[in-house]
Scaffold this motif. Structure first.
Motif, PDB file in Angstrom:
ATOM      1  N   ASP A 175       0.776  -1.323   0.051  1.00 46.99           N
ATOM      2  CA  ASP A 175      -0.030   0.008   0.114  1.00 46.99           C
ATOM      3  C   ASP A 175       0.841   1.153   0.103  1.00 46.99           C
ATOM      4  O   ASP A 175       0.372   2.370  -0.223  1.00 46.99           O
ATOM      5  CB  ASP A 175      -0.877  -0.079   1.438  1.00 46.99           C
ATOM      6  N   CYS A 176       2.041   1.124   0.404  1.00 45.89           N
ATOM      7  CA  CYS A 176       3.076   2.331   0.356  1.00 45.89           C
ATOM      8  C   CYS A 176       3.177   2.967  -0.951  1.00 45.89           C
ATOM      9  O   CYS A 176       3.532   4.030  -1.263  1.00 45.89           O
ATOM     10  CB  CYS A 176       4.150   2.299   1.231  1.00 45.89           C
ATOM     11  N   VAL A 177       3.220   1.970  -1.858  1.00 45.17           N
ATOM     12  CA  VAL A 177       3.196   2.295  -3.255  1.00 45.17           C
ATOM     13  C   VAL A 177       2.195   3.326  -3.968  1.00 45.17           C
ATOM     14  O   VAL A 177       2.490   4.287  -4.339  1.00 45.17           O
ATOM     15  CB  VAL A 177       3.610   1.205  -4.307  1.00 45.17           C
ATOM     16  N   GLY A 178       0.975   3.031  -3.309  1.00 42.77           N
ATOM     17  CA  GLY A 178      -0.130   3.732  -3.623  1.00 42.77           C
ATOM     18  C   GLY A 178      -0.088   5.068  -3.047  1.00 42.77           C
ATOM     19  O   GLY A 178      -0.541   6.124  -3.713  1.00 42.77           O
ATOM     20  N   TYR A 179       0.381   5.092  -1.772  1.00 40.76           N
ATOM     21  CA  TYR A 179       0.417   6.243  -1.046  1.00 40.76           C
ATOM     22  C   TYR A 179       1.468   7.144  -1.925  1.00 40.76           C
ATOM     23  O   TYR A 179       1.244   8.218  -1.866  1.00 40.76           O
ATOM     24  CB  TYR A 179       1.006   5.884   0.203  1.00 40.76           C
ATOM     25  N   MET A 231       7.070   0.537 -12.748  1.00 39.16           N
ATOM     26  CA  MET A 231       7.137  -0.559 -11.835  1.00 39.16           C
ATOM     27  C   MET A 231       5.933  -1.164 -11.855  1.00 39.16           C
ATOM     28  O   MET A 231       5.997  -2.448 -11.690  1.00 39.16           O
ATOM     29  CB  MET A 231       7.928  -0.138 -10.517  1.00 39.16           C
ATOM     30  N   ILE A 232       4.965  -0.367 -11.370  1.00 32.68           N
ATOM     31  CA  ILE A 232       3.533  -0.757 -11.221  1.00 32.68           C
ATOM     32  C   ILE A 232       3.036  -1.688 -12.265  1.00 32.68           C
ATOM     33  O   ILE A 232       2.563  -2.696 -12.129  1.00 32.68           O
ATOM     34  CB  ILE A 232       2.533   0.228 -10.670  1.00 32.68           C
ATOM     35  N   ALA A 233       3.543  -1.336 -13.528  1.00 30.56           N
ATOM     36  CA  ALA A 233       2.616  -2.166 -14.889  1.00 30.56           C
ATOM     37  C   ALA A 233       3.363  -3.452 -14.867  1.00 30.56           C
ATOM     38  O   ALA A 233       2.742  -4.375 -15.243  1.00 30.56           O
ATOM     39  CB  ALA A 233       3.428  -1.202 -16.004  1.00 30.56           C
ATOM     40  N   GLY A 234       4.683  -3.773 -14.246  1.00 24.65           N
ATOM     41  CA  GLY A 234       5.199  -4.762 -14.234  1.00 24.65           C
ATOM     42  C   GLY A 234       4.766  -5.879 -13.118  1.00 24.65           C
ATOM     43  O   GLY A 234       5.043  -7.165 -12.983  1.00 24.65           O
ATOM     44  N   LEU A 235       3.999  -5.570 -12.307  1.00 21.26           N
ATOM     45  CA  LEU A 235       3.498  -6.173 -11.290  1.00 21.26           C
ATOM     46  C   LEU A 235       2.274  -6.926 -11.609  1.00 21.26           C
ATOM     47  O   LEU A 235       1.841  -7.112 -12.697  1.00 21.26           O
ATOM     48  CB  LEU A 235       2.756  -5.351  -9.916  1.00 21.26           C
ATOM     49  N   THR A 236       1.703  -8.053 -10.923  1.00 22.94           N
ATOM     50  CA  THR A 236       0.659  -8.959 -11.004  1.00 22.94           C
ATOM     51  C   THR A 236      -0.692  -8.187 -11.301  1.00 22.94           C
ATOM     52  O   THR A 236      -0.642  -7.248 -10.470  1.00 22.94           O
ATOM     53  CB  THR A 236       0.451 -10.149 -10.157  1.00 22.94           C
ATOM     54  N   PRO A 237      -1.718  -8.592 -11.857  1.00 22.10           N
ATOM     55  CA  PRO A 237      -3.088  -7.930 -11.976  1.00 22.10           C
ATOM     56  C   PRO A 237      -3.512  -7.647 -10.417  1.00 22.10           C
ATOM     57  O   PRO A 237      -3.939  -6.669 -10.040  1.00 22.10           O
ATOM     58  CB  PRO A 237      -3.884  -8.885 -12.605  1.00 22.10           C
ATOM     59  N   GLU A 238      -3.281  -8.554  -9.509  1.00 22.36           N
ATOM     60  CA  GLU A 238      -3.595  -8.489  -8.308  1.00 22.36           C
ATOM     61  C   GLU A 238      -3.170  -7.570  -7.441  1.00 22.36           C
ATOM     62  O   GLU A 238      -3.598  -6.639  -6.703  1.00 22.36           O
ATOM     63  CB  GLU A 238      -3.723 -10.029  -7.612  1.00 22.36           C
ATOM     64  N   GLU A 239      -1.857  -7.363  -7.717  1.00 20.86           N
ATOM     65  CA  GLU A 239      -0.986  -6.239  -6.976  1.00 20.86           C
ATOM     66  C   GLU A 239      -1.270  -5.082  -7.760  1.00 20.86           C
ATOM     67  O   GLU A 239      -1.383  -3.802  -6.767  1.00 20.86           O
ATOM     68  CB  GLU A 239       0.533  -6.498  -7.250  1.00 20.86           C
ATOM     69  N   ARG A 240      -1.595  -4.822  -8.798  1.00 18.72           N
ATOM     70  CA  ARG A 240      -2.010  -3.448  -9.381  1.00 18.72           C
ATOM     71  C   ARG A 240      -3.240  -3.077  -8.714  1.00 18.72           C
ATOM     72  O   ARG A 240      -3.581  -1.883  -8.612  1.00 18.72           O
ATOM     73  CB  ARG A 240      -2.070  -3.314 -10.773  1.00 18.72           C
ATOM     74  N   VAL A 241      -4.242  -3.797  -8.752  1.00 15.67           N
ATOM     75  CA  VAL A 241      -5.365  -3.623  -8.054  1.00 15.67           C
ATOM     76  C   VAL A 241      -5.187  -3.150  -6.637  1.00 15.67           C
ATOM     77  O   VAL A 241      -5.769  -2.136  -6.264  1.00 15.67           O
ATOM     78  CB  VAL A 241      -6.391  -4.864  -8.023  1.00 15.67           C
ATOM     79  N   ARG A 242      -4.569  -3.680  -5.913  1.00 18.98           N
ATOM     80  CA  ARG A 242      -4.102  -3.465  -4.536  1.00 18.98           C
ATOM     81  C   ARG A 242      -3.400  -2.173  -4.307  1.00 18.98           C
ATOM     82  O   ARG A 242      -3.885  -1.260  -3.577  1.00 18.98           O
ATOM     83  CB  ARG A 242      -3.175  -4.334  -3.658  1.00 18.98           C
ATOM     84  N   VAL A 243      -2.655  -1.443  -5.342  1.00 16.25           N
ATOM     85  CA  VAL A 243      -2.059  -0.258  -5.340  1.00 16.25           C
ATOM     86  C   VAL A 243      -3.040   0.653  -5.700  1.00 16.25           C
ATOM     87  O   VAL A 243      -3.157   1.605  -5.152  1.00 16.25           O
ATOM     88  CB  VAL A 243      -0.837  -0.421  -6.415  1.00 16.25           C
ATOM     89  N   SER A 244      -4.043   0.348  -6.611  1.00 13.80           N
ATOM     90  CA  SER A 244      -4.913   1.541  -7.072  1.00 13.80           C
ATOM     91  C   SER A 244      -6.038   1.653  -5.911  1.00 13.80           C
ATOM     92  O   SER A 244      -6.341   2.699  -5.472  1.00 13.80           O
ATOM     93  CB  SER A 244      -5.831   0.905  -8.320  1.00 13.80           C
ATOM     94  N   ARG A 245      -6.220   0.640  -5.025  1.00 16.31           N
ATOM     95  CA  ARG A 245      -7.167   0.792  -3.921  1.00 16.31           C
ATOM     96  C   ARG A 245      -6.220   1.591  -2.967  1.00 16.31           C
ATOM     97  O   ARG A 245      -6.794   2.543  -2.266  1.00 16.31           O
ATOM     98  CB  ARG A 245      -7.527  -0.559  -3.242  1.00 16.31           C
TER      99      ARG A 245
END
Length: 282
Positions: A175-179, A231-245
């Motif tokens: 979540d610190c990535v989204g922050y 960096m986020i584009a290279g994550l899994t779909p689940e991780e990208r959803v977590r970052v967007s949240r």
């Protein structure tokens, strides 16, 4: 005591899906796409497409937070006194960032999430010293900077840092990535005109926009946003959803007005008066 020192909420600028978020054109057709649902199979997407889809995902989350808050409250007019208040807020946001990002890097590395660990370690390096810029700015305003930040702790900044700290120390610190993305994405909404507006309000011979410049469209955050998207584009779909949240949660904090009233200039001045330098505005 709100978040206005973090973003000029009257001129939010980033554009999700080609529509500025501060216009009425953001409609239910944008809301129908839940975070992450626009993902296509990675093998069918070019690098540019993946980058664009990732940014759209993140910016829609921030835009959704904007419309969730939808507050008509406006902070008091910016004055030199209130600028010191905002600089104190910037200091408190910047000060713990290198340490917390290093902590996040260690957390990611411990479970072999290499791209996230490298990203967080780079963030720790990039953000080092930015708190000192805020102190120099406060000093230029004529005050004993370290004393000022000891007594002025804007609640909005404290709430954000508490959220950031909690994110880093979660069992999964992603979540610190989204922050981080949210903070830098909103920072680049402030361009030359905004900086010049602030400078025009300040006393002559005052150099008190160093920290603002670094965290603006004329600073390094523009490139940092691109790097984070990649960096986020290279994550899994689940991780990208977590970052967007996480972007949504962080944006809610940044856009929400204070629950209490805004602090007045008189109250700030009463705190600052004993902390003046003998030779003001050095």
């Amino acid at each position: 005591m709100g978040n206005y020192f973090l973003i000029d909420t009257e001129s939010a600028c980033f554009v999700p899906d080609e529509t500025a978020i501060n216009t009425a054109n953001y409609t239910q057709r944008h809301r129908r796409t839940s975070v992450g649902s626009s993902d296509r199979t990675a093998s069918n997407m070019s690098h540019a497409e993946r980058m664009a889809e990732t940014q759209k995902l993140l910016d829609r989350a921030i835009a959704d937070a904007w419309y969730t808050v939808k507050s008509d409250r406006r902070p008091p007019k910016l004055t030199p006194t209130r600028w010191v208040w905002r600089l104190a807020g910037l200091y408190h946001l910047c000060h713990p960032t290198p340490r917390l990002m290093e902590e996040a890097a260690q957390g990611f590395a411990s479970v072999n999430r290499k791209s996230l660990a490298q990203w967080a370690a780079q963030k720790a390096r990039e953000e080092a010293g930015h708190d000192q810029l805020a102190l120099l700015d406060i000093q230029s305003m004529g005050y004993k900077a370290e004393a000022v930040v000891e007594v002025l702790v804007p609640p909005a900044a404290k709430a954000l840092v508490d959220h950031f700290t909690q994110s880093v120390r979660d069992s999964d610190p992603i979540d610190c990535v989204g922050y981080s993305y949210t903070g830098e994405r909103l920072a680049i909404c402030r361009g030359v005109e905004y900086i010049q507006m602030v400078e025009a309000l300040l006393p002559p011979r005052t150099n008190a926009t160093r920290c603002l410049r670094v965290h603006s469209a004329v600073g390094t955050d523009v490139e940092h946003v691109k790097e984070t998207i990649e960096m986020i584009a290279g994550l899994t779909p689940e991780e990208r959803v977590r970052v967007s949240r996480a972007c949504y949660k962080a944006a809610l904090l940044r856009f929400s007005p204070p629950k209490e009233r805004y602090i007045s200039d008189e109250e700030i001045q009463n705190v600052l008066k004993p902390l003046e330098h003998i030779n003001n505005h050095r």
